[in-house]
Design an enzyme around this catalytic site. Structure first.
Site, mmCIF file in Angstrom:
data_model
loop_
_atom_site.group_PDB
_atom_site.id
_atom_site.type_symbol
_atom_site.label_atom_id
_atom_site.label_comp_id
_atom_site.label_asym_id
_atom_site.label_seq_id
_atom_site.Cartn_x
_atom_site.Cartn_y
_atom_site.Cartn_z
ATOM 1 C CB CYS A 1 -8.627 18.239 -5.386
ATOM 2 S SG CYS A 1 -8.760 19.884 -4.705
ATOM 3 C CB CYS B 1 -9.356 29.779 3.000
ATOM 4 S SG CYS B 1 -8.200 28.791 2.018
ATOM 5 C CG ASN C 1 -13.987 20.800 5.443
ATOM 6 O OD1 ASN C 1 -14.560 19.874 6.008
ATOM 7 N ND2 ASN C 1 -14.069 21.004 4.144
ATOM 8 C CB SER D 1 -12.177 26.534 -8.069
ATOM 9 O OG SER D 1 -12.758 27.213 -6.977
ATOM 10 C CB SER E 1 -14.800 30.793 -4.124
ATOM 11 O OG SER E 1 -14.155 29.596 -4.460
ATOM 12 C CG LEU E 2 -21.417 33.956 -4.762
ATOM 13 C CD1 LEU E 2 -20.787 35.074 -5.584
ATOM 14 C CD2 LEU E 2 -22.737 33.524 -5.404
ATOM 15 C CG HIS E 3 -17.479 31.470 -0.246
ATOM 16 N ND1 HIS E 3 -17.899 30.164 -0.407
ATOM 17 C CD2 HIS E 3 -16.190 31.486 -0.691
ATOM 18 C CE1 HIS E 3 -16.914 29.442 -0.899
ATOM 19 N NE2 HIS E 3 -15.873 30.217 -1.080
ATOM 20 N N GLY F 1 -4.150 27.615 -3.311
ATOM 21 C CA GLY F 1 -3.797 28.723 -4.194
ATOM 22 C C GLY F 1 -4.921 29.185 -5.095
ATOM 23 C CD GLU F 2 -7.951 32.639 -7.713
ATOM 24 O OE1 GLU F 2 -8.802 32.367 -6.857
ATOM 25 O OE2 GLU F 2 -8.136 32.441 -8.934
ATOM 26 C CB CYS G 1 -3.814 31.517 -1.298
ATOM 27 S SG CYS G 1 -4.937 32.466 -2.353
ATOM 28 C CB CYS H 1 -10.884 33.466 1.692
ATOM 29 S SG CYS H 1 -10.828 33.966 -0.041
ATOM 30 C CB CYS I 1 -12.890 22.400 0.530
ATOM 31 S SG CYS I 1 -13.562 21.703 -0.897
ATOM 32 C CD GLU J 1 -1.878 18.892 2.390
ATOM 33 O OE1 GLU J 1 -1.240 18.624 3.403
ATOM 34 O OE2 GLU J 1 -3.073 19.174 2.414
#
Ligand code: SAH
Ligand code: SF4
Length: 374
Positions: A103, A117, A309, A210, A232-234, A178-179, A110, A114, A352, A90
């Site tokens: 985006c 995700c 989300n 990112s 992407s720390l989180h 994806g990364e 991926c 995570c 996201c 997408e």
């Protein structure tokens, strides 16, 4: 058939040389494809007719085909793109007053899994080609440029968009599926096309990669194509981040922070953006904010707090607004600029981590690929 979207400027020049053509032909064709948005060789009027005929035999300009398009009430648009063998990715376009942000996805699925995700939950299927990555920008400009041309005909549009003028996509963020740094070569070729003056000519500050923190690839990006960087720390400590962002087990926080500092030596902006998804009761307390302040004290940075989300079967909940505001205030009081991401395209699941596509392969190949590519 060679898809010319698969080449950055240098690769296109090499390919033209292999066909016995002069380097400036590559530049002309690049400008037709990206500046004019042209895919029809017959329309490339400053190429000799014999070259146009030859290109028609051996090459094409082919963006991924669109399976579905959705338009949200706030103007956000989402395209579901076919990337073959039953897979789809997408792309989301987010219009704002002074810019249009696209985006972009870089992989089907991926490998990094995570915990919060939905792309990660699907496992890894494959890397996107350069054509499939830059093709998302090409397609969006093509579609939106068309719209604005129609609007202009009605006298109702911004005057700056369209063929040969400025394209609607002014900013690109590699924050789709994806990364990006685990699809390094193709991502960098696509980034170069975003930046190249004969292609989209965007400034490095308007293009953001990112990453969840693939440390060696961050160093490589810094050398090869330093664009703006989001991490992407989180989580503020290794114990929690190991759980939420499993690649942290391989590249723990002290290595990630050091890599951010190294990156900043070459970055187009003098800060990195830390993305932080707010998960109720998991990482969103004022104590977590205090730990973060300590963690990032040597890294010039901004924070972007992302409302979680939810997706089917996700174990987490979105933090409530008072909690998010308390967290933001704690960071701000320590002098860290902190924004709260607006939820855009909510009614079409365009936010996201909701970019689900239809990725088929959900097997343990994921982890093998991860080992192989690191
Ligand atoms: N793989 C890269 C880029 C794609 S993910 C990365 O992880 O940075 C883009 C952003 O969306 C990341 O910050 C990611 O952590 C965030 N994200 C993923 N799932 C989410 C969800 N369910 N809710 C909110 N943000 C999410
Ligand atoms: Fe992959 Fe990024 Fe999702 Fe993590 S957040 S699983 S790295 S796409």
């Amino acid at each position: 058939m060679q898809n010319l979207l698969d080449f950055d400027a240098q690769q296109l020049t090499v390919w033209f040389a292999e066909q016995g053509e002069k380097p400036f032909r590559a530049k002309q064709v690049l400008r037709w494809i990206y500046k004019a948005g042209e895919s029809d060789f017959d329309a490339m009027s400053d190429l000799a007719i014999s070259l146009r005929e030859k290109l028609k035999q051996i090459a094409c300009v082919q963006a991924p085909s669109v399976i579905r398009e959705e338009l949200a009430s706030d103007g956000t648009r989402k395209w579901l793109l076919d990337v073959g063998t039953g897979n789809a990715v997408e792309t989301v376009y987010i219009p704002e007053e002074d810019r249009g942000t696209l985006c972009v996805s870089t992989q089907a699925g991926c490998a990094l899994d995570c915990a919060f995700c939905s792309t990660g939950k699907q496992g890894f299927n494959r890397n996107l080609s350069t054509a499939e990555i830059i093709g998302q920008v090409w397609w969006a400009n093509h579609e939106l440029g068309k719209d604005s041309a129609a609007d202009r005909a009605n006298g109702s549009a911004a005057p700056c968009q369209g063929r040969y003028g400025n394209w609607p996509v002014t900013n690109v963020v590699l924050m789709g599926m994806g990364e990006p740094l685990l699809n390094f070569e193709n991502t960098v070729s696509a980034l170069r096309l975003m930046l190249d003056d004969n292609a989209y000519g965007l400034s490095r500050r308007r293009v953001t990669v990112s990453t969840s923190g693939v440390v060696p690839a961050m160093d490589r990006l810094r050398e090869e194509c330093p664009v703006a960087l989001a991490i992407s720390l989180h989580a503020p400590n290794d114990a929690l981040r190991n759980e939420l962002v499993p690649i942290n087990q391989k590249y723990p926080l002290h290595e990630l922070m050091a890599a951010c500092r190294r990156y900043l030596e070459k970055a187009p902006r003098d800060f990195v953006t830390f993305e932080y998804v707010m998960l109720a009761g998991v990482n969103d307390s004022v104590q977590h904010a205090r730990e973060l302040i300590q963690l990032v004290r040597d890294v010039p940075c901004k924070f972007n707090l992302i409302p979680f989300n939810p997706f089917p079967q996700s174990p987490y909940q979105r933090s409530d607004m008072p909690t998010v505001l308390r967290f933001r205030d704690a960071l701000m009081q320590a002098g860290i600029v902190t924004t709260i991401r607006k939820v855009r395209g909510d009614d079409i699941a365009a936010a996201c981590g909701q970019l689900a596509g239809q990725v088929q392969d959900r097997t343990k190949r994921t982890h093998r690929m991860m080992e192989a590519s690191l």
